[in-house]
Design a protein around this motif. Structure first.
Motif, PDB file in Angstrom:
ATOM      1  N   TRP A  82       0.873  -1.181   0.000  1.00 11.05           N
ATOM      2  CA  TRP A  82       0.000   0.000   0.000  1.00 11.05           C
ATOM      3  C   TRP A  82       0.905   1.223   0.000  1.00 11.05           C
ATOM      4  O   TRP A  82       1.631   1.463   0.952  1.00 11.05           O
ATOM      5  CB  TRP A  82      -0.902  -0.006   1.217  1.00 11.05           C
ATOM      6  N   ASP A  83       0.867   1.986  -1.089  1.00 10.81           N
ATOM      7  CA  ASP A  83       1.685   3.188  -1.204  1.00 10.81           C
ATOM      8  C   ASP A  83       0.892   4.405  -0.743  1.00 10.81           C
ATOM      9  O   ASP A  83      -0.135   4.770  -1.344  1.00 10.81           O
ATOM     10  CB  ASP A  83       2.138   3.390  -2.655  1.00 10.81           C
ATOM     11  N   LEU A  84       1.377   5.036   0.317  1.00 11.68           N
ATOM     12  CA  LEU A  84       0.786   6.273   0.828  1.00 11.68           C
ATOM     13  C   LEU A  84       1.659   7.429   0.382  1.00 11.68           C
ATOM     14  O   LEU A  84       2.887   7.380   0.505  1.00 11.68           O
ATOM     15  CB  LEU A  84       0.717   6.242   2.356  1.00 11.68           C
ATOM     16  N   THR A  85       1.044   8.474  -0.145  1.00 14.41           N
ATOM     17  CA  THR A  85       1.800   9.645  -0.568  1.00 14.41           C
ATOM     18  C   THR A  85       1.215  10.895   0.079  1.00 14.41           C
ATOM     19  O   THR A  85      -0.002  11.057   0.155  1.00 14.41           O
ATOM     20  CB  THR A  85       1.792   9.801  -2.098  1.00 14.41           C
ATOM     21  N   PHE A  86       2.107  11.761   0.550  1.00 15.27           N
ATOM     22  CA  PHE A  86       1.724  12.984   1.244  1.00 15.27           C
ATOM     23  C   PHE A  86       2.497  14.162   0.656  1.00 15.27           C
ATOM     24  O   PHE A  86       3.648  14.007   0.228  1.00 15.27           O
ATOM     25  CB  PHE A  86       2.065  12.900   2.731  1.00 15.27           C
ATOM     26  N   SER A  87       1.885  15.346   0.686  1.00 16.68           N
ATOM     27  CA  SER A  87       2.553  16.596   0.322  1.00 16.68           C
ATOM     28  C   SER A  87       2.283  17.627   1.402  1.00 16.68           C
ATOM     29  O   SER A  87       1.237  17.587   2.079  1.00 16.68           O
ATOM     30  CB  SER A  87       2.046  17.120  -1.033  1.00 16.68           C
ATOM     31  N   THR A  88       3.210  18.560   1.572  1.00 14.93           N
ATOM     32  CA  THR A  88       3.000  19.604   2.571  1.00 14.93           C
ATOM     33  C   THR A  88       1.863  20.524   2.140  1.00 14.93           C
ATOM     34  O   THR A  88       1.652  20.788   0.960  1.00 14.93           O
ATOM     35  CB  THR A  88       4.272  20.430   2.804  1.00 14.93           C
ATOM     36  N   ILE A  89       1.128  20.996   3.143  1.00 13.36           N
ATOM     37  CA  ILE A  89      -0.033  21.859   2.909  1.00 13.36           C
ATOM     38  C   ILE A  89       0.078  23.108   3.777  1.00 13.36           C
ATOM     39  O   ILE A  89       0.893  23.166   4.703  1.00 13.36           O
ATOM     40  CB  ILE A  89      -1.349  21.128   3.226  1.00 13.36           C
ATOM     41  N   GLY A  90      -0.771  24.096   3.478  1.00 11.42           N
ATOM     42  CA  GLY A  90      -0.855  25.289   4.307  1.00 11.42           C
ATOM     43  C   GLY A  90      -1.810  25.069   5.469  1.00 11.42           C
ATOM     44  O   GLY A  90      -2.266  23.955   5.736  1.00 11.42           O
ATOM     45  N   SER A  91      -2.153  26.136   6.159  1.00  7.06           N
ATOM     46  CA  SER A  91      -2.998  26.028   7.352  1.00  7.06           C
ATOM     47  C   SER A  91      -4.488  26.091   7.049  1.00  7.06           C
ATOM     48  O   SER A  91      -5.308  25.840   7.933  1.00  7.06           O
ATOM     49  CB  SER A  91      -2.640  27.157   8.333  1.00  7.06           C
ATOM     50  N   LEU A  92      -4.861  26.400   5.792  1.00  3.98           N
ATOM     51  CA  LEU A  92      -6.264  26.632   5.487  1.00  3.98           C
ATOM     52  C   LEU A  92      -6.957  25.482   4.784  1.00  3.98           C
ATOM     53  O   LEU A  92      -8.186  25.416   4.764  1.00  3.98           O
ATOM     54  CB  LEU A  92      -6.412  27.903   4.627  1.00  3.98           C
ATOM     55  N   THR A  93      -6.228  24.592   4.184  1.00  2.00           N
ATOM     56  CA  THR A  93      -6.864  23.517   3.417  1.00  2.00           C
ATOM     57  C   THR A  93      -6.003  22.266   3.409  1.00  2.00           C
ATOM     58  O   THR A  93      -4.781  22.351   3.539  1.00  2.00           O
ATOM     59  CB  THR A  93      -7.128  23.967   1.968  1.00  2.00           C
ATOM     60  N   ARG A  94      -6.673  21.116   3.257  1.00  2.00           N
ATOM     61  CA  ARG A  94      -5.952  19.845   3.172  1.00  2.00           C
ATOM     62  C   ARG A  94      -5.781  19.377   1.740  1.00  2.00           C
ATOM     63  O   ARG A  94      -5.197  18.322   1.510  1.00  2.00           O
ATOM     64  CB  ARG A  94      -6.730  18.767   3.935  1.00  2.00           C
ATOM     65  N   ILE A  95      -6.324  20.121   0.770  1.00  2.00           N
ATOM     66  CA  ILE A  95      -6.381  19.603  -0.594  1.00  2.00           C
ATOM     67  C   ILE A  95      -5.402  20.277  -1.553  1.00  2.00           C
ATOM     68  O   ILE A  95      -5.268  19.839  -2.686  1.00  2.00           O
ATOM     69  CB  ILE A  95      -7.804  19.706  -1.168  1.00  2.00           C
ATOM     70  N   LEU A  96      -4.720  21.334  -1.108  1.00  2.00           N
ATOM     71  CA  LEU A  96      -3.787  22.040  -1.986  1.00  2.00           C
ATOM     72  C   LEU A  96      -2.371  21.959  -1.424  1.00  2.00           C
ATOM     73  O   LEU A  96      -2.141  22.301  -0.261  1.00  2.00           O
ATOM     74  CB  LEU A  96      -4.190  23.508  -2.148  1.00  2.00           C
ATOM     75  N   PRO A  97      -1.404  21.520  -2.234  1.00  2.00           N
ATOM     76  CA  PRO A  97      -0.010  21.498  -1.765  1.00  2.00           C
ATOM     77  C   PRO A  97       0.501  22.911  -1.547  1.00  2.00           C
ATOM     78  O   PRO A  97       0.082  23.852  -2.227  1.00  2.00           O
ATOM     79  CB  PRO A  97       0.731  20.786  -2.894  1.00  2.00           C
TER      80      PRO A  97
END
Length: 213
Positions: free
Chosen positions: A79-94
């Motif tokens: 199972w490959d999990l991938t994450f990117s850093t985000i800002g403080s206002l949303t979880r959907i935009l890198p």
């Protein structure tokens, strides 16, 4: 070939690397499940392969969207999990980060799991030292006692709930670079949402793979 796949194919060929997150550090670690809830995580602890990367691959000293990819071994396959850093206002935009321990990481798209839409989030443990956004700093962090993160599950509203701890403890620069692909490697019934975004990501990953080949 669809335009999106063609674009990612061309970018990967131009870079002779992944279309995005072209530069990375291959590391090994250990995932310890705390309270998996509806997530199909392994019971107890499991050894994982991981990669720390820079999204745009900008030179050291500049902010970048930082990436974390983790391959979790399951009975059904990886199972490959991938994450990117985000800002403080949303979880959907890198969003670019100053350093590896400064920002939250997100799966960006939610998973449809347990009858709800849930995001996977990650953040450095509280006692981690502050380092910049370079890969050199990432390797130093791992070698200097390990890079520890807490993985959490979050719905659209409510407080994220910790589900696992991840400790990246070994730099593997001499090891091969596996292709982490959440579109190919995932448990049955655990899918990203919405469907159109999943299809778009499938085309993007396929184009990037073809361009590297």
């Amino acid at each position: 070939m669809p335009p999106l796949r063609t674009a990612f194919d061309a970018l990967a060929r131009l870079r002779d690397a992944r279309a995005f997150h072209p530069k990375g550090a291959r590391v090994d670690g250990e995932l310890t499940t705390l309270d998996a809830g509806p997530w199909p995580l392994p019971a107890g602890s499991a050894q994982v392969a991981a990669r720390l990367s820079k999204g745009a691959g900008v030179p050291d000293g500049f902010r970048d969207v930082l990436g974390l990819a983790v391959r979790v071994p399951l009975e059904t396959g990886p199972w490959d999990l991938t994450f990117s850093t985000i800002g403080s206002l949303t979880r959907i935009l890198p969003f670019p980060a100053r350093g590896w321990c400064d920002a939250s990481y997100s799966s960006l798209a939610p998973y449809r799991v347990g009858g709800q839409l849930r995001w996977l989030l990650a953040r450095a443990a509280r006692d981690q030292p502050k380092v910049d956004a370079s890969l050199r700093a990432a390797r130093r962090l791992v070698r200097g006692g390990g890079f520890e993160l807490v993985l959490s599950s979050a719905t659209a509203i409510g407080v994220p709930q910790p589900i696992a701890r991840l400790r990246l403890h070994t730099v593997c620069d001499d090891a091969g670079q596996p292709t982490f692909d959440p579109m190919l490697n995932h448990p049955p019934g655990v899918t990203l949402y919405p469907d159109w975004l999943t299809k778009a990501r499938e085309l993007a990953y396929a184009g990037s793979r073809a361009g590297r080949a």
